[in-house]
Each structure stands twice: as structure tokens, then as C-alpha cells.
Design a protein around this motif. Structure first.
Motif, PDB file in Angstrom:
ATOM      1  N   GLU A   1       0.851  -1.183   0.000  1.00 19.68           N
ATOM      2  CA  GLU A   1       0.000   0.000   0.000  1.00 19.68           C
ATOM      3  C   GLU A   1       0.895   1.244   0.000  1.00 19.68           C
ATOM      4  O   GLU A   1       1.800   1.362   0.827  1.00 19.68           O
ATOM      5  CB  GLU A   1      -0.913  -0.009   1.225  1.00 19.68           C
ATOM      6  CG  GLU A   1      -1.849  -1.208   1.268  1.00 19.68           C
ATOM      7  CD  GLU A   1      -2.666  -1.275   2.536  1.00 19.68           C
ATOM      8  OE1 GLU A   1      -2.550  -0.347   3.368  1.00 19.68           O
ATOM      9  OE2 GLU A   1      -3.419  -2.260   2.708  1.00 19.68           O
TER      10      GLU A   1
ATOM     11  N   SER B   1       1.023  -4.986   4.390  1.00 22.44           N
ATOM     12  CA  SER B   1      -0.188  -5.388   5.098  1.00 22.44           C
ATOM     13  C   SER B   1      -0.231  -6.905   5.225  1.00 22.44           C
ATOM     14  O   SER B   1       0.637  -7.617   4.705  1.00 22.44           O
ATOM     15  CB  SER B   1      -1.435  -4.903   4.345  1.00 22.44           C
ATOM     16  OG  SER B   1      -1.627  -5.665   3.157  1.00 22.44           O
TER      17      SER B   1
ATOM     18  N   TRP C   1       6.244   2.560   0.774  1.00 20.78           N
ATOM     19  CA  TRP C   1       5.128   1.617   0.731  1.00 20.78           C
ATOM     20  C   TRP C   1       4.998   0.934   2.081  1.00 20.78           C
ATOM     21  O   TRP C   1       5.991   0.719   2.784  1.00 20.78           O
ATOM     22  CB  TRP C   1       5.362   0.566  -0.346  1.00 20.78           C
ATOM     23  CG  TRP C   1       5.515   1.109  -1.728  1.00 20.78           C
ATOM     24  CD1 TRP C   1       6.631   1.693  -2.264  1.00 20.78           C
ATOM     25  CD2 TRP C   1       4.524   1.126  -2.755  1.00 20.78           C
ATOM     26  NE1 TRP C   1       6.394   2.071  -3.562  1.00 20.78           N
ATOM     27  CE2 TRP C   1       5.111   1.726  -3.890  1.00 20.78           C
ATOM     28  CE3 TRP C   1       3.206   0.679  -2.834  1.00 20.78           C
ATOM     29  CZ2 TRP C   1       4.423   1.905  -5.086  1.00 20.78           C
ATOM     30  CZ3 TRP C   1       2.520   0.847  -4.020  1.00 20.78           C
ATOM     31  CH2 TRP C   1       3.125   1.449  -5.130  1.00 20.78           C
TER      32      TRP C   1
ATOM     33  N   THR D   1      -0.167  -8.536   1.856  1.00 19.27           N
ATOM     34  CA  THR D   1       1.042  -8.444   1.032  1.00 19.27           C
ATOM     35  C   THR D   1       1.687  -9.815   0.899  1.00 19.27           C
ATOM     36  O   THR D   1       1.707 -10.598   1.852  1.00 19.27           O
ATOM     37  CB  THR D   1       2.042  -7.459   1.664  1.00 19.27           C
ATOM     38  OG1 THR D   1       1.432  -6.162   1.760  1.00 19.27           O
ATOM     39  CG2 THR D   1       3.304  -7.352   0.832  1.00 19.27           C
TER      40      THR D   1
END
Length: 364
Positions: free
Chosen positions: A59, A69, A66, A72
């Protein structure tokens, strides 16, 4: 209110940052942990740190930063512990990408600070090799810490340098840091480790594992890494010291040399020049050896025989504890088998498991 903690070396420093956030700030403020995706070969078969392009599901926080999460995923064959950390810990894990050198890291830091407006910025190193000169014979992995140190020193914002568990990474003896370490800001306790207790069950970091173990009261001598380096676990081990950032830069010759680097290759070249080696070269050579080695299936009976011999030899070396990374490599198993090995040993000899370490003992 947001607290920004920069995990100097990536890997286990990110886990320690989550523990320290609760210990220092109570866990009520938002924690943003800026860290490399650099888990070494036990988790990631590819040498060196990963780029954002090595992941799916990141994200974007800023144009250059970046976040990771729970959704990911590293793109195979790459591996990373960060998605699982993001799933299990109440912190935002933002990705440090060193492939644009210290100059690029500084841009990322400044961009993130502008975005989150943190109430404080801490640069955290577990073990203290960030304070190395660069010529110490026991130093093994100076590049990651030197890059974050160089970047933090270029910022206009105040950054507090914290060294947790001096000597626990086996790179610099605690006595080599005595003149450089400042006051103790926190003596970690067993209660402080509760924030990362589930993570310690699976995360391979040795230095952070030892930090948590000493906070829980474990004392003795622990063997770590493939070379079996002995690390003393003492009453001083769970201490978190403040250190002067400018003094650290003045001491760290590699950090000074790479301040203006614009690529990881350039920083590596300086590491070879200043320290005589690059830790990524070591990973490249080790990865080639591991690729040539076929992992064997875990045979419980054979494992117990091999373990008994390893423990007997470890006791003759004066060791009281070891890590599961050390056992995995000593028994010529692959990093992917580490967790299976841990489960096997804990199930068969639960009294020897002093989480997250394994106690070497004469008991049957």
C-alpha cells in the motif's frame, strides 16, 4: 499521536521495535516501523534486501514509501516475514528500500516524516553493531546499519539512537561499546515481551530472541549463527541505551563513506573497501552452497541422536543455550525446516524449551 521507529538492520530489529514501542510509549500511540525487507537466507533464499517490486499487495504511503499489510505477499522465490508481522502486530510496517543508497533512504525518511508527522523518531539497533568502526574482527553485517545511520544523520528532524541488548548479535563485545553507550532508557522485563510473545514462537531473529530471553530472566552462554558464536546472557543484556547519533556517525567509517551513495551497489563497493567484505557477498556465496545441498527429510530418531551429540559438544564449549537457527544449521537442515524442527524438539523435550531458546542439558 504517531511514533516512528526505524529498524536499523531490518529483520529482528523490526520485531524489537514493536516491543520497544510498548515498553517506552505504552502502546497507545500509533507505531510506524520503517524497516528493510531483509530476512537473510533462513527465510528468503535470495541474497540481499527486497525491493517494493518484489511484493504484491503493498500500500502506497508516499511517492517513495510503501507499507506492508497482512495481504502483502513476496513474489516467489523471494521470502519475507513482514506480511506475517503486519498481520500479528498492531503497527504499520513501512518498507525501507536501500537500492538507491543512503541518498534514496534519506528521501524515503523525509517523505514518511512529512506524511505521518511523528511525535518522535527513534533509530533502533539490537546488539550495537551500528557503533562499529568497521575493522572489528567479529563484525559480520555492517552495511544495513551503516545505511540507516547515514540516512538518519542527513535529516533535519531530531533522531534518537537506541541500542538494545549490547553484544547480543555476537558482532561487537559489550565492553567495546562502553565508552559510546549513553544512559539506560529502559531495562526490558518479561512483561515487555508479551507484546511480541507469539511472534517469538516463529520469527528466526537471534538477536531479538536473545533480547526477549534475557528480559525473561534467562542467563548463561548462548551459541548463535552457523559458526556457533558464544554470546553471554547477563543482567545487563536486556538494557536499552541511548547513544549519540553524531558520535555514532563519527565512529562508523562505513556510514560516513556511504552518505552520498545513490545505489546499493555503490554502498557495497564502499563496504568492501572499508570493511574488507560485503555481507551480501557472504549471502551470495552461502546461497550457492545451499542450492547445491539437497535438504533431507526430518527423521525424528536421527534428529534426536544428532541433537544429543551437538548438545554434548556444546556443553564442552561452555554453552547453556542455543537458538533454533543454530541447531538447524548444525544439523545440516534447511531454513525451511527450522519450524518443523522446533515443533519436534519442543514436543519431545518441553522442559528444554526456554522460549525462544533451547537449553542445552544432560536431562533425558
Amino acid at each position: 499521536m504517531t511514533r516512528l521507529i526505524v529498524a536499523a538492520g531490518g529483520g529482528g530489529d523490526a520485531v524489537a521495535a514493536a516491543m520497544l514501542h510498548v515498553a517506552l510509549y505504552g502502546g497507545e500511540d500509533r507505531a510506524v516501523i520503517l524497516t528493510y525487507a531483509w530476512d537473510r537466507l533462513l527465510i528468503d533464499p535470495l541474497p540481499g534486501p527486497r525491493r517494493p517490486s518484489d511484493f504484491t499487495g503493498l500500500e502506497r504511503l508516499t511517492p517513495t514509501v510503501w507499507s506492508v499489510s497482512a495481504q502483502t505477499r513476496p513474489i516467489e522465490p523471494a521470502g519475507s516475514t513482514l506480511p506475517r508481522l503486519a498481520a500479528e502486530l498492531p503497527a504499520t510496517f513501512a518498507l525501507l528500500d536501500p537500492h538507491q543508497g543512503a541518498v534514496g533512504l534519506t528521501r524515503q525518511l523525509e517523505s514518511l516524516v512529512d506524511h505521518v508527522q511523528p511525535a518522535s523518531i527513534d533509530l533502533l539497533d539490537v546488539g550495537g553493531d551500528i557503533l562499529a568502526r568497521g575493522d572489528e574482527p567479529t563484525l559480520k553485517s555492517p552495511l544495513a546499519d551503516a545505511l540507516t545511520l547515514a540516512a538518519c544523520c542527513q535529516m533535519n528532524e531530531p533522531v534518537r539512537l537506541l541500542v538494545a541488548g549490547p553484544g547480543l548479535d555476537g558482532e561487537l563485545p559489550p565492553e567495546a561499546m562502553t565508552s559510546t553507550l549513553g544512559p539506560v532508557v529502559r531495562k526490558l522485563t518479561a512483561e515487555d515481551t508479551a507484546a511480541i510473545s507469539t511472534v517469538l514462537e516463529w520469527h528466526p531473529s537471534e538477536a531479538t530472541g536473545l533480547l526477549a530471553a534475557t528480559a525473561r530472566g534467562i542467563r548463561g552462554t548462548c551459541e548463535i549463527r552457523d559458526a556457533g558464536l558464544p554470546v553471554l546472557l547477563t543482567d545487563e543484556s536486556p538494557a536499552v541505551h541511548e547513544a549519540d547519533l553524531d558520535d555514532a556517525l563519527s565512529r562508523n567509517r562505513l556510514a560516513r563513506a556511504i552518505t552520498a551513495t545513490a545505489s546499493l551497489d555503490e554502498a557495497e563497493a564502499y563496504s568492501r573497501e572499508v570493511c574488507g567484505y560485503s555481507e551480501i557477498d557472504y549471502e551470495r556465496n552461502k546461497a550457492r552452497r545451499l542450492n547445491e545441498h539437497r535438504p533431507t527429510n526430518l527423521d525424528p530418531a536421527a534428529i534426536r541422536t544428532q541433537l544429543a551429540q551437538f548438545e554434548a559438544e556444546a556443553r564442552t564449549r561452555g554453552s547453556t543455550h542455543t537458538t533454533f537457527r543454530r541447531i538447524t544449521e548444525a544439523l545440516s537442515l534447511s531454513g525451511a525446516q527450522r519450524d518443523e524442527l522446533r515443533q519436534l524438539l519442543v514436543a519431545s523435550h518441553p522442559k528444554q524449551y526456554e522460549a525462544p531458546l533451547w537449553r542445552v542439558t544432560d536431562e533425558a
